[in-house]
Design an enzyme around this catalytic site. Structure first.
Site, mmCIF file in Angstrom:
data_model
loop_
_atom_site.group_PDB
_atom_site.id
_atom_site.type_symbol
_atom_site.label_atom_id
_atom_site.label_comp_id
_atom_site.label_asym_id
_atom_site.label_seq_id
_atom_site.Cartn_x
_atom_site.Cartn_y
_atom_site.Cartn_z
ATOM 1 N N GLY A 111 0.860 -1.162 -0.103
ATOM 2 C CA GLY A 111 0.110 0.076 -0.023
ATOM 3 C C GLY A 111 0.967 1.400 0.036
ATOM 4 O O GLY A 111 2.012 1.120 0.449
ATOM 5 N N CYS A 143 6.534 -0.051 7.548
ATOM 6 C CA CYS A 143 6.064 1.064 6.776
ATOM 7 C C CYS A 143 7.027 1.343 5.913
ATOM 8 O O CYS A 143 8.278 1.450 6.330
ATOM 9 C CB CYS A 143 5.776 2.260 7.476
ATOM 10 S SG CYS A 143 5.311 3.673 6.616
ATOM 11 N N GLU A 182 -3.029 2.994 5.547
ATOM 12 C CA GLU A 182 -2.853 4.118 4.528
ATOM 13 C C GLU A 182 -3.842 5.167 4.662
ATOM 14 O O GLU A 182 -3.334 6.566 4.591
ATOM 15 C CB GLU A 182 -3.246 3.623 3.102
ATOM 16 C CG GLU A 182 -2.266 2.474 2.619
ATOM 17 C CD GLU A 182 -0.853 2.632 2.776
ATOM 18 O OE1 GLU A 182 -0.375 3.975 2.828
ATOM 19 O OE2 GLU A 182 0.129 1.758 2.914
#
Length: 183
Positions: free
Chosen positions: A48, A99, A142
């Protein structure tokens, strides 16, 4: 048309730590942006990517990740709003999370195991995506980015400090200093 991979914006960059502006124009520029976002996400081996992770202050994210049944789901959500289960329907999944903007570090982040995200597609038509498993985590992660939050903001102080230390170590190893006097 194929997107161009852009550099990933790292933790500490101001655009990652403030809410993004709503998308107002559903046009060719938005389509090109999302193509670049997919290219950037794939180049970084992510599942993502929010627009601010490539330095763009707009409320849009892309994803290509599996749900709890290992079925891959791919898409774009513009101006997302998140709907999470509450009360007795709420079950937390405390899996590790990472992340692209904090490379080299991971930590357990309890999040609801299901999520529903409402928003718009690239034409401005309403869309709703319901996720379980990693997809549920991705939708939450996200959307957090677009609200100016990173997963490290959900951690207690000690764990956050450790994750950011791991990130700094990873970054130093990936970008060692050059010879004296070099820039």
């Amino acid at each position: 048309m194929t997107g161009v991979a852009r550099p990933i914006t790292l933790v500490g960059t101001p655009v990652l730590h403030r809410p993004c502006r709503p998308v107002e124009r559903f046009d060719a520029d938005l389509a090109r942006l999302t193509e670049d976002m997919f290219a950037s996400m794939y180049a970084a081996q992510g599942v993502g990517l929010a627009a601010n992770q490539i330095g763009v202050d707009l409320r849009v994210f892309v994803y290509d990740c599996p749900d709890a049944g290992d079925t891959y789901v791919k898409g774009v959500i513009v101006n997302p709003t998140l709907e999470l289960p509450a009360g007795p329907d709420r079950e937390l999944d405390d899996s590790e999370e990472g992340c692209l903007s904090v490379p080299g570090a991971r930590a357990a982040v309890p999040r609801p195991d299901r999520a529903r995200c409402h928003g718009f597609d690239l034409t401005g038509a309403p869309v709703t995506v319901t996720g379980t498993g990693l997809l549920a985590r991705c939708l939450q992660h996200e959307t957090d980015h677009l609200d100016g939050r990173l997963y490290v903001d959900h951690l207690n102080a000690r764990t956050r400090e450790q994750v950011l230390s791991d990130f700094a170590t990873h970054r130093a190893a990936a970008f060692p200093p050059g010879p004296a006097g070099a820039r």
